[in-house]
Write a protein that holds these residues in place. Sequence first.
Motif, PDB file in Angstrom:
ATOM      1  N   GLU A  67       1.546   5.630   5.142  1.00 16.92           N
ATOM      2  CA  GLU A  67       0.705   5.938   4.010  1.00 16.92           C
ATOM      3  C   GLU A  67      -0.694   5.051   4.116  1.00 16.92           C
ATOM      4  O   GLU A  67      -0.488   3.879   4.378  1.00 16.92           O
ATOM      5  CB  GLU A  67       1.145   6.302   2.666  1.00 16.92           C
ATOM      6  CG  GLU A  67       2.353   7.154   2.684  1.00 16.92           C
ATOM      7  CD  GLU A  67       3.021   7.237   1.273  1.00 16.92           C
ATOM      8  OE1 GLU A  67       3.533   8.637   0.961  1.00 16.92           O
ATOM      9  OE2 GLU A  67       2.983   6.480   0.496  1.00 16.92           O
ATOM     10  N   SER A  68      -1.707   5.677   4.055  1.00 17.47           N
ATOM     11  CA  SER A  68      -3.019   4.758   3.694  1.00 17.47           C
ATOM     12  C   SER A  68      -3.645   5.194   2.965  1.00 17.47           C
ATOM     13  O   SER A  68      -3.867   6.163   2.306  1.00 17.47           O
ATOM     14  CB  SER A  68      -3.471   4.552   5.175  1.00 17.47           C
ATOM     15  OG  SER A  68      -3.826   5.943   5.848  1.00 17.47           O
ATOM     16  N   LEU A  69      -4.657   4.053   2.267  1.00  9.90           N
ATOM     17  CA  LEU A  69      -5.524   4.373   1.123  1.00  9.90           C
ATOM     18  C   LEU A  69      -7.029   3.740   1.645  1.00  9.90           C
ATOM     19  O   LEU A  69      -6.840   2.398   1.985  1.00  9.90           O
ATOM     20  CB  LEU A  69      -4.989   3.605  -0.074  1.00  9.90           C
ATOM     21  CG  LEU A  69      -5.778   3.837  -1.450  1.00  9.90           C
ATOM     22  CD1 LEU A  69      -5.738   5.505  -1.695  1.00  9.90           C
ATOM     23  CD2 LEU A  69      -5.018   3.268  -2.629  1.00  9.90           C
ATOM     24  N   ILE A  70      -8.032   4.521   1.597  1.00  9.21           N
ATOM     25  CA  ILE A  70      -9.215   4.061   2.128  1.00  9.21           C
ATOM     26  C   ILE A  70     -10.430   3.953   1.308  1.00  9.21           C
ATOM     27  O   ILE A  70     -10.578   5.192   0.618  1.00  9.21           O
ATOM     28  CB  ILE A  70      -9.517   4.650   3.632  1.00  9.21           C
ATOM     29  CG1 ILE A  70      -8.573   4.212   4.409  1.00  9.21           C
ATOM     30  CG2 ILE A  70     -11.041   4.005   4.252  1.00  9.21           C
ATOM     31  CD1 ILE A  70      -8.674   5.149   5.750  1.00  9.21           C
ATOM     32  N   PHE A  71     -11.088   2.959   0.787  1.00 11.41           N
ATOM     33  CA  PHE A  71     -12.206   3.021   0.315  1.00 11.41           C
ATOM     34  C   PHE A  71     -13.419   2.774   1.069  1.00 11.41           C
ATOM     35  O   PHE A  71     -13.446   1.695   1.896  1.00 11.41           O
ATOM     36  CB  PHE A  71     -12.069   1.563  -0.802  1.00 11.41           C
ATOM     37  CG  PHE A  71     -11.123   2.046  -1.864  1.00 11.41           C
ATOM     38  CD1 PHE A  71     -11.158   2.403  -3.059  1.00 11.41           C
ATOM     39  CD2 PHE A  71      -9.838   1.508  -1.413  1.00 11.41           C
ATOM     40  CE1 PHE A  71     -10.119   2.525  -3.833  1.00 11.41           C
ATOM     41  CE2 PHE A  71      -8.682   1.499  -2.166  1.00 11.41           C
ATOM     42  CZ  PHE A  71      -9.011   2.078  -3.562  1.00 11.41           C
ATOM     43  N   GLU A  72     -14.636   3.899   0.928  1.00  6.72           N
ATOM     44  CA  GLU A  72     -15.720   3.655   1.941  1.00  6.72           C
ATOM     45  C   GLU A  72     -16.848   3.741   1.200  1.00  6.72           C
ATOM     46  O   GLU A  72     -17.071   4.722   0.276  1.00  6.72           O
ATOM     47  CB  GLU A  72     -15.360   4.616   2.936  1.00  6.72           C
ATOM     48  CG  GLU A  72     -16.343   4.567   4.192  1.00  6.72           C
ATOM     49  CD  GLU A  72     -15.914   5.719   5.333  1.00  6.72           C
ATOM     50  OE1 GLU A  72     -16.540   5.791   6.215  1.00  6.72           O
ATOM     51  OE2 GLU A  72     -14.985   6.429   4.978  1.00  6.72           O
ATOM     52  N   LEU A  73     -17.953   2.914   1.296  1.00  9.26           N
ATOM     53  CA  LEU A  73     -19.320   2.904   0.838  1.00  9.26           C
ATOM     54  C   LEU A  73     -20.373   3.582   1.931  1.00  9.26           C
ATOM     55  O   LEU A  73     -20.520   3.079   3.010  1.00  9.26           O
ATOM     56  CB  LEU A  73     -19.718   1.539   0.326  1.00  9.26           C
ATOM     57  CG  LEU A  73     -18.901   0.901  -0.364  1.00  9.26           C
ATOM     58  CD1 LEU A  73     -19.430  -0.713  -0.884  1.00  9.26           C
ATOM     59  CD2 LEU A  73     -18.458   1.604  -1.842  1.00  9.26           C
ATOM     60  N   LEU A  74     -21.053   4.612   1.715  1.00 11.60           N
ATOM     61  CA  LEU A  74     -21.667   5.270   2.350  1.00 11.60           C
ATOM     62  C   LEU A  74     -23.166   5.564   1.880  1.00 11.60           C
ATOM     63  O   LEU A  74     -23.249   5.679   0.475  1.00 11.60           O
ATOM     64  CB  LEU A  74     -21.175   6.814   2.877  1.00 11.60           C
ATOM     65  CG  LEU A  74     -19.723   6.901   3.424  1.00 11.60           C
ATOM     66  CD1 LEU A  74     -19.560   8.221   3.582  1.00 11.60           C
ATOM     67  CD2 LEU A  74     -19.909   6.161   4.957  1.00 11.60           C
ATOM     68  N   ILE A  84     -12.980   7.649  -1.697  1.00 11.76           N
ATOM     69  CA  ILE A  84     -11.500   7.099  -1.723  1.00 11.76           C
ATOM     70  C   ILE A  84     -10.724   8.141  -1.171  1.00 11.76           C
ATOM     71  O   ILE A  84     -10.483   9.396  -1.544  1.00 11.76           O
ATOM     72  CB  ILE A  84     -11.316   6.965  -3.285  1.00 11.76           C
ATOM     73  CG1 ILE A  84     -12.252   6.009  -3.892  1.00 11.76           C
ATOM     74  CG2 ILE A  84      -9.869   6.519  -3.262  1.00 11.76           C
ATOM     75  CD1 ILE A  84     -12.037   5.899  -5.395  1.00 11.76           C
ATOM     76  N   THR A  85     -10.095   7.732  -0.066  1.00 15.65           N
ATOM     77  CA  THR A  85      -9.330   8.597   0.786  1.00 15.65           C
ATOM     78  C   THR A  85      -7.775   8.246   0.960  1.00 15.65           C
ATOM     79  O   THR A  85      -7.843   6.934   1.228  1.00 15.65           O
ATOM     80  CB  THR A  85      -9.957   8.746   2.326  1.00 15.65           C
ATOM     81  OG1 THR A  85     -11.277   9.027   2.021  1.00 15.65           O
ATOM     82  CG2 THR A  85      -9.364  10.154   2.955  1.00 15.65           C
ATOM     83  N   ALA A  86      -6.836   8.895   0.753  1.00 21.19           N
ATOM     84  CA  ALA A  86      -5.385   8.843   0.927  1.00 21.19           C
ATOM     85  C   ALA A  86      -4.870   9.775   1.786  1.00 21.19           C
ATOM     86  O   ALA A  86      -5.060  10.876   1.955  1.00 21.19           O
ATOM     87  CB  ALA A  86      -4.770   8.790  -0.508  1.00 21.19           C
ATOM     88  N   TYR A  87      -4.108   9.158   2.675  1.00 19.71           N
ATOM     89  CA  TYR A  87      -3.359   9.957   3.850  1.00 19.71           C
ATOM     90  C   TYR A  87      -1.804   9.742   3.446  1.00 19.71           C
ATOM     91  O   TYR A  87      -1.399   8.755   3.434  1.00 19.71           O
ATOM     92  CB  TYR A  87      -3.694   9.271   5.242  1.00 19.71           C
ATOM     93  CG  TYR A  87      -5.148   9.376   5.724  1.00 19.71           C
ATOM     94  CD1 TYR A  87      -5.422  10.226   6.384  1.00 19.71           C
ATOM     95  CD2 TYR A  87      -5.970   8.526   5.306  1.00 19.71           C
ATOM     96  CE1 TYR A  87      -6.786  10.644   7.021  1.00 19.71           C
ATOM     97  CE2 TYR A  87      -7.511   8.763   5.510  1.00 19.71           C
ATOM     98  CZ  TYR A  87      -7.651   9.566   6.585  1.00 19.71           C
ATOM     99  OH  TYR A  87      -9.060   9.895   7.085  1.00 19.71           O
ATOM    100  N   GLU A  88      -1.268  11.035   3.569  1.00 22.93           N
ATOM    101  CA  GLU A  88       0.269  10.972   3.370  1.00 22.93           C
ATOM    102  C   GLU A  88       0.661  11.939   4.673  1.00 22.93           C
ATOM    103  O   GLU A  88       0.563  13.336   4.405  1.00 22.93           O
ATOM    104  CB  GLU A  88       0.562  11.698   2.088  1.00 22.93           C
ATOM    105  CG  GLU A  88       1.963  12.127   1.737  1.00 22.93           C
ATOM    106  CD  GLU A  88       2.207  12.929   0.550  1.00 22.93           C
ATOM    107  OE1 GLU A  88       3.358  12.777   0.022  1.00 22.93           O
ATOM    108  OE2 GLU A  88       1.231  13.622   0.010  1.00 22.93           O
ATOM    109  N   PRO A  89       1.458  11.265   5.301  1.00 23.79           N
ATOM    110  CA  PRO A  89       2.006  12.198   6.448  1.00 23.79           C
ATOM    111  C   PRO A  89       3.131  13.016   5.827  1.00 23.79           C
ATOM    112  O   PRO A  89       3.985  12.779   5.090  1.00 23.79           O
ATOM    113  CB  PRO A  89       2.887  10.974   7.371  1.00 23.79           C
ATOM    114  CG  PRO A  89       2.369   9.779   6.749  1.00 23.79           C
ATOM    115  CD  PRO A  89       1.771   9.720   5.444  1.00 23.79           C
TER     116      PRO A  89
END
Length: 202
Positions: A47-54, A145-150
């Motif tokens: 599982e992953s959690l990503i914070f991104e500034l665009l 803010i993106t979360a990935y759950e397989p």
Amino acid sequence: MSGDSYSQRPLFGGAISSTFPLRFQDVSNIRQVPDHQEVFVDPARDESLIFELLDFKHDVGDNGSAAWFLQDLCNEQDAEGFTIIEQSGVAEAPELCYRSIPAVVTTAVGQMGISKGRQGREAQNIVKVYLANVRLKEVATDVLITAYEPLLINPLSESASAVGSGLAVPATQSGLVPMADVFKLAVTSFKVNNWGLFGAAI
């Protein structure tokens, strides 16, 4: 009772913070991460959690902005079978105010088939993706803010060697907090501590 321990984590040198479980490890300790991203992974669950500034996307309206970014992400990752499961309306975030203008937040949840790294389509995993778009208009920034759950790990995926192939074991079955709740807390606890990060005159 969950086995998860939480902590407020400093992001972007402490200019931003968010709270999520300690099982999510900072990927920058292992490999290089772009300056505009902070990436955290739970290797035991993939599982992953990503914070991104665009840079702020002026041509994207607030209503449905998270769904737009989710579709964009899907195209970028060459995903297959993309469907949007749910999306929210526009909510103001009064605690994220700059010059008295509150940020606005939208969220969307989708499902897609994506491959890890440079693996081909034959190794795609079925993943549930949670995305929040925090729009900081006064500093011309879109935060993702993106979360990935397989949900289903392909036996050919490089993830299979770490977490096993087939249906993913639900987090609650492992005594952990489900990704939907991890995501919700990461979004609601998201805080800007130093607006100077965005080049803002404070």
